[in-house]
Design an enzyme around this catalytic site. Structure first.
Site, mmCIF file in Angstrom:
data_model
loop_
_atom_site.group_PDB
_atom_site.id
_atom_site.type_symbol
_atom_site.label_atom_id
_atom_site.label_comp_id
_atom_site.label_asym_id
_atom_site.label_seq_id
_atom_site.Cartn_x
_atom_site.Cartn_y
_atom_site.Cartn_z
ATOM 1 C CB SER A 98 -0.912 0.016 1.227
ATOM 2 O OG SER A 98 -0.137 -0.014 2.417
ATOM 3 C CG HIS A 111 -3.005 -0.989 -2.911
ATOM 4 N ND1 HIS A 111 -3.263 0.357 -2.762
ATOM 5 C CD2 HIS A 111 -3.137 -1.536 -1.674
ATOM 6 C CE1 HIS A 111 -3.544 0.608 -1.493
ATOM 7 N NE2 HIS A 111 -3.482 -0.519 -0.829
ATOM 8 C CD GLU A 120 -4.221 2.882 -5.646
ATOM 9 O OE1 GLU A 120 -4.353 4.105 -5.827
ATOM 10 O OE2 GLU A 120 -3.517 2.401 -4.727
ATOM 11 C CG ASN A 167 -3.301 4.675 0.586
ATOM 12 O OD1 ASN A 167 -4.488 4.716 0.881
ATOM 13 N ND2 ASN A 167 -2.588 3.563 0.687
#
Length: 717
Positions: free
Chosen positions: A434, A455, A467, A505
């Site tokens: 991540s 991800h 992702e 993120n």
């Protein structure tokens, strides 16, 4: 395109079989030309001597997928909507008014206008094939069923069962449809036409004629709820449920409820349909409906994409998958893969860890079993897809391995090298990291072209986004294969370039970091979280989200970002105190909120303020400022990620990722669609003002945002 060939009458003696097979398309859908052809066919049937009609699709696993969304999208005035809906209602009325009995023989998806079509037929037969789904998903597009669905479904099935489908915009399989009264018979797909023909002959022989199509409640409770007094209770409870689920941000389910309440028990069909039509017209021209249709197109783009735009790249068909690490994430990955029929081989260091991973997958299927979504045979079948090992036995034949071990670059590189030595030379390894660099990690792989990021978001079984991270040496074939595998697992993939935090993120962190500054400035935790949920429409506020992610993880990632981006990333003093407090959030039951032993959030832990060295909150800021600082911080960072760093190619991918990965309110169309609607000049001005007022360099507008605002441009051109 030949409309005559798209809907054709095939005589079978005294029975007419109408075959639906839209020329040049993979699915049958109700566009204007198709509806006009249907009108001609129904007119021809009404003048014929046939004694029964069977409507069947010649498409594989598709009956009628619904109306043409492109046409709905292009309806901009109420007059245009009124004309289109009225025309559709009239054709459904013609089907209902045919002089002979009609049977809809359904195999595959029968959604929206397709469902409304079979409601206008006298009898409905559906196959038990897993592709057969019947429902009215219009609510998900910010509209309501407008071809008679709000009128006919409650009349056929009763209030409770029809509201359950209409207000949630959901679909049901054939068995549930029969239990609810939506279909009359369920058969195996191989004998659908034989059984439909046999049934038509029975109806003719017995002189049954047209069906009554009226709901007869069974049982004392249902009879009470269908009474005049009982209906009031049903509508009241339904409204409460809608408001609880949507916080009033979505007008469509409330309008559908109003339409059904006004039209239920109609004696005059034209009046009931007029009420439905007015409700549809009111919704179809709203920004919310247009935004939800935009979101629909974002998901359609993924279905048609290979993940490598502009190139003809063929993805490999992945039939077997390895999972390194049997924690909650590994068990979740094993579950979503095996659930879609992929053979899974899970590896961990010991039997205890493997047992936990297998139990996690088993528990998820057990929930489906208890809900009767699957039966015991299917449960066993799915569990048998997952095998476990403490060594690399069986890895030599795997197509892809997903690594989901501890977030430590050295350990990951070592394990990836070890795993690659046990696999075929051309097998692909994907990391579920991540926050760590995929390009750096690829140095552990002897053939980095067969390495990429994949991800997943937690919880894996619920979060739709993946992702797909392209490292510097990832090949097109590798990216396309992971992209296609993600879709096969029922997920929404977005290809992103390697970079700190990738996309989601990277955008979420400024949002969560800004919440800490709001806390530092005296805002109450509950006030901020409630504003984001109730006023803006987020699924949870930033403090609840940080607890879910893990406070230790948030601080760790914040430090990674600080190292990567320097002074533009600031850490509120209370976050430094939080790091020393031992509070981890949901996982140890103590964070901004307190939790019970089952992990259920109980309420704000009022000791948090003193624990972080803060005074009792006075909430001196407006909720408008709280929301804007958090959301605009994401927009600001996104302008850099999209325009400067090109982490993704288009704003479409940003919006899809934010909706699917964070629950960003779909009714707002996505982060950048929302930014465009507010105006980039306004966002840039507000950011500059907040930066000065709060002495916050982090809130200064980024150059790409300033350039767009100055040129009076939008993210979507």
């Amino acid at each position: 395109m030949s409309m005559q060939d798209s809907i054709r009458i095939v005589p079978q003696g005294e029975i007419a079989v109408v075959e639906l097979d839209l020329v040049g398309e993979k699915v049958n859908k109700f566009s204007t030309p198709v509806m006009m052809r249907m009108k001609d066919v129904i007119t021809e049937l009404s003048k014929s001597s046939y004694k029964a009609v069977i409507f069947v699709s010649k498409k594989n696993k598709i009956y009628i997928a619904g109306a043409d969304i492109e046409e709905i999208k292009n309806l901009t005035t109420r007059e245009q909507v009124e004309a289109a809906v009225k025309a559709g209602q009239e054709i459904m009325n013609m089907v209902e008014d045919l002089p002979m009995p009609t049977i809809a023989a359904v195999n595959g998806a029968c959604m929206g206008g397709g469902c409304e079509f079979i409601l206008a037929c006298d009898y409905r037969m559906a196959t038990e094939d897993s592709s057969t789904k019947i429902g009215l998903p219009e609510i998900q597009l910010g509209i309501l069923p407008g071809f008679g669905g709000c009128v006919r479904m409650p009349k056929l099935m009763g209030l409770q069962a029809s509201l359950d489908i209409i207000l949630a915009g959901k679909s049901v399989n054939a068995k549930k449809a029969m239990k609810a009264g939506l279909v009359d018979r369920v058969v195996h797909p191989a004998i659908l036409m034989d059984e439909a023909t046999k049934w038509a002959k029975e109806i003719i022989a017995k002189g049954k004629g047209k069906a009554e199509k009226k709901y007869h409640p069974k049982g004392a409770v249902n009879k009470v709820l269908e009474s005049f007094v009982g209906r009031g209770i049903v509508f009241k409870k339904a409204k409460e449920g809608v408001l609880k689920a949507t916080s009033g941000h979505y007008p469509a389910p409330l309008k559908a409820l109003e339409v059904i309440q006004k039209s239920y028990g109609w004696s005059d069909r034209s009046d009931a349909l007029r009420i439905e039509r007015e409700g549809f017209c009111e919704l179809a021209v709203t920004d919310i409906s247009k935004n939800l249709i935009h979101v629909f197109y974002l998901t359609e783009m993924v279905k048609k994409s290979s993940g490598v735009p502009g190139k003809d790249v063929k993805a490999r068909d992945v039939k077997s998958l390895g999972v390194l690490g049997a924690g909650t994430m590994g068990g979740g990955i094993a579950y979503v893969a095996a659930d879609k029929g992929i053979e899974v081989r899970m590896k961990d260091l010991n039997a205890d860890a493997l047992g936990k991973g297998l139990k996690h997958a088993s528990d998820l299927w057990m929930k489906l079993l208890k809900r009767k979504s699957i039966d015991k045979y299917q449960f066993r079948q799915k569990m048998d897809k997952v095998t476990a090992t403490t060594d690399y036995s069986g890895f030599g034949t795997l197509d892809v391995v997903v690594e989901a071990i501890v977030e430590d670059m050295g350990i990951k590189q070592k394990v990836i090298a070890e795993c690659a030595s046990k696999m075929r030379p051309d097998a692909i390894i994907a990391t579920n990291t991540s926050s760590l660099s995929v390009t750096e990690m690829a140095k552990g792989h002897p053939r980095p072209e067969y390495f990429a990021g994949m991800h997943f978001f937690n919880p894996v079984n619920k979060m739709p986004l993946i992702e797909v991270i392209r490292g510097e040496k990832s090949s097109d074939e590798t990216v396309a294969t992971i992209f296609e595998l993600s879709k096969k697992m029922g997920k929404m993939p977005v290809v992103v370039k390697d970079g700190p935090g990738f996309l989601v993120n990277r955008l979420l962190l400024p949002y969560m970091a800004e919440a800490a500054f709001l806390l530092q400035e005296g805002m109450e935790i509950k006030t901020v979280d409630t504003a984001y949920v109730k006023e803006f429409g987020m699924p949870m506020g930033p403090f609840a989200l940080m607890d879910e992610v893990g406070l230790d993880v948030c601080i760790k990632v914040l430090k990674i970002f600080k190292k990567a981006f320097g002074d533009r990333v600031e850490m509120a003093p209370c976050m430094e105190a939080l790091e020393k407090s031992g509070r981890l959030g949901k996982k140890n039951g103590k964070g901004f909120y307190s939790y019970d032993s089952e992990g259920k959030r109980l309420g704000v832990d009022e000791t948090i303020y003193s624990a972080l060295g803060l005074k009792a909150p006075t909430s001196p800021l407006s909720t408008k400022e709280c929301i804007e600082r958090g959301v605009f911080a994401m927009v600001n960072e996104c302008s850099r990620a999209l325009i400067e760093d090109k982490i993704v190619e288009t704003p479409h991918e940003v919006d899809l990722a934010m909706i699917m990965g964070t629950g960003f309110p779909p009714f707002r169309g996505g982060l950048l669609k929302y930014a465009d609607s507010v105006g980039l000049t306004y966002i840039e001005t507000q950011m500059a003002e907040y930066a000065v007022q709060r002495n916050a360099a982090r809130l200064r507008p980024a150059n790409p945002l300033k350039d767009l605002a100055k040129a009076n441009k939008k993210f979507y051109t």
